[in-house]
Enzyme design. Sequence first.
Site, short mmCIF file in Angstrom:
data_model
loop_
_atom_site.label_atom_id
_atom_site.label_comp_id
_atom_site.label_asym_id
_atom_site.label_seq_id
_atom_site.Cartn_x
_atom_site.Cartn_y
_atom_site.Cartn_z
N THR A 182 0.82 -1.22 0.00
CA THR A 182 0.00 0.00 0.00
C THR A 182 0.85 1.27 0.00
O THR A 182 0.31 2.36 -0.20
CB THR A 182 -0.92 0.04 1.23
OG1 THR A 182 -0.12 -0.08 2.41
CG2 THR A 182 -1.96 -1.05 1.19
N TYR A 190 14.09 -2.17 16.95
CA TYR A 190 13.97 -2.20 15.48
C TYR A 190 15.18 -2.94 14.90
O TYR A 190 15.03 -3.83 14.06
CB TYR A 190 13.85 -0.79 14.90
CG TYR A 190 13.76 -0.81 13.39
CD1 TYR A 190 12.65 -1.36 12.74
CD2 TYR A 190 14.81 -0.33 12.60
CE1 TYR A 190 12.57 -1.40 11.35
CE2 TYR A 190 14.74 -0.37 11.21
CZ TYR A 190 13.63 -0.91 10.59
OH TYR A 190 13.56 -0.98 9.21
P1 NDP Z 1 6.17 2.34 4.54
O1 NDP Z 1 5.67 2.75 5.89
O2 NDP Z 1 6.13 3.34 3.44
O3 NDP Z 1 5.40 1.02 4.07
C1 NDP Z 1 5.23 -0.05 4.95
C2 NDP Z 1 4.27 -1.06 4.35
O4 NDP Z 1 4.14 -2.15 5.29
C3 NDP Z 1 2.89 -0.48 4.14
O5 NDP Z 1 2.40 -0.93 2.90
C4 NDP Z 1 2.08 -1.08 5.26
O6 NDP Z 1 0.74 -1.30 4.81
C5 NDP Z 1 2.76 -2.42 5.47
N1 NDP Z 1 2.51 -2.95 6.79
C6 NDP Z 1 2.92 -2.45 7.98
N2 NDP Z 1 2.43 -3.19 8.98
C7 NDP Z 1 1.70 -4.18 8.42
C8 NDP Z 1 0.93 -5.26 8.92
N3 NDP Z 1 0.82 -5.48 10.24
N4 NDP Z 1 0.31 -6.09 8.06
C9 NDP Z 1 0.41 -5.87 6.72
N5 NDP Z 1 1.11 -4.88 6.18
C10 NDP Z 1 1.75 -4.04 7.03
O7 NDP Z 1 7.67 1.85 4.80
P2 NDP Z 1 8.82 1.33 3.81
O8 NDP Z 1 8.32 1.09 2.47
O9 NDP Z 1 9.98 2.21 3.99
O10 NDP Z 1 9.17 -0.04 4.53
C11 NDP Z 1 9.09 -1.30 3.90
C12 NDP Z 1 10.10 -2.22 4.54
O11 NDP Z 1 11.40 -1.70 4.34
C13 NDP Z 1 9.95 -2.40 6.05
O12 NDP Z 1 10.19 -3.74 6.36
C14 NDP Z 1 11.04 -1.49 6.61
O13 NDP Z 1 11.45 -1.93 7.87
C15 NDP Z 1 12.10 -1.67 5.57
N6 NDP Z 1 13.12 -0.63 5.46
C16 NDP Z 1 12.80 0.69 5.30
C17 NDP Z 1 13.80 1.64 5.16
C18 NDP Z 1 13.52 3.09 5.05
O14 NDP Z 1 14.41 3.91 5.36
N7 NDP Z 1 12.36 3.51 4.58
C19 NDP Z 1 15.22 1.24 5.10
C20 NDP Z 1 15.44 -0.16 5.30
C21 NDP Z 1 14.43 -1.05 5.43
P3 NDP Z 1 -0.59 -1.05 5.66
O15 NDP Z 1 -0.30 0.05 6.63
O16 NDP Z 1 -1.61 -0.71 4.65
O17 NDP Z 1 -0.86 -2.36 6.31
C1 8X3 Z 2 15.23 1.71 8.13
C2 8X3 Z 2 16.34 2.68 7.98
O1 8X3 Z 2 17.77 4.34 9.17
O2 8X3 Z 2 16.28 3.07 10.55
O3 8X3 Z 2 15.58 0.40 8.24
O4 8X3 Z 2 18.21 2.02 9.61
S1 8X3 Z 2 17.16 3.02 9.42
#
Ligand code: NDP
Ligand code: 8X3
Length: 262
Positions: free
Chosen positions: A19, A161
């Site tokens: 999403t 985290y």
């Molecule tokens: P966003 O918050 O933009 O997206 C997170 C997504 O995860 C949303 O689609 C949300 O959908 C979904 N989600 C969260 N909780 C649930 C749940 N309980 N059930 C189903 N879906 C869930 O974050 P990112 O795109 O940045 O993050 C995606 C992944 O990348 C994560 O695992 C994050 O830890 C990881 N990550 C992010 C980084 C960053 O700096 N942005 C860097 C490194 C890793 P909805 O709320 O509709 O359920």
């Molecule tokens: C998400 C990015 O900066 O928290 O994994 O490591 S950071």
Amino acid sequence: MTSSPHDLLTRTVLITGATAGFGRAIAVKFAENGYRCIITGRRKDLLAELENELRQTFNTEVLTLPFDVRRLAEVEKAIGSLPDDWKEIDVLVNNAGLAAGLNPIHEGVIDDWERMIDTNVKGVLYMTRFVAPLMVARGKGHIINIGSIAGKETYPNGNVYCGTKFAVDAITKGTRIDLVSHGIKVTQIAPGAADTEFSLVRFKGDQERASHVYDGFKPLTAEDVAQVTYWVTTMPDHVNINDLVIMPTAQANATTIVRRET
Ligand code: NDP
Ligand code: 8X3
């Protein structure tokens, strides 16, 4: 191993957390490259919006499954409900995840800890538990876990985290060992700082605080991460990318980011 007509036509990707952020961009990238997409997440309106976009832009088949990866029964029901040919999942992207809070360990909010552990660790496990057997039955498939630089190094106040993402790192390695004899590829993508809804979620809707996380440098975009996620699936059959760390050029490790005065 049996093959069906579907094997010869289109490949299928299932993405959790489609999403927003990485998951949404990954769905677009795979659809653009001819995949049909199973898109999942909790926000039904956003899934419906993405479904329309993928259908209209890429003329791709889309199956939408709204569920919460933290709930075992919902995961089991969602995967069990797939029509037989949609069970032929070629690529599973375990992307759904979040950070909640940024507190020192002695001031941690227990509910934040539970949410992160349930989503980032148990969610990956539940999805893998129900999708991997479908891949094992076909003798092929690719599981891609979205980890983080936070799963390679810890940083101040990252405690839980980071712990969940270290767990993803270990689970990815263990999954690879267990599935290698079944012809299944297992990859971790570990991004550094990326501008998605991540910081807004971490700071619980505090726009002001979230907006300063990326001050003075160019973070990764969701599309950058989608590009490498798709790329790892384009390797020849005999090649697997085990682990891919992707960072903004301005970021050297979890704690070193060069910021220009703004
Ligand atoms: P966003 O918050 O933009 O997206 C997170 C997504 O995860 C949303 O689609 C949300 O959908 C979904 N989600 C969260 N909780 C649930 C749940 N309980 N059930 C189903 N879906 C869930 O974050 P990112 O795109 O940045 O993050 C995606 C992944 O990348 C994560 O695992 C994050 O830890 C990881 N990550 C992010 C980084 C960053 O700096 N942005 C860097 C490194 C890793 P909805 O709320 O509709 O359920
Ligand atoms: C998400 C990015 O900066 O928290 O994994 O490591 S950071």
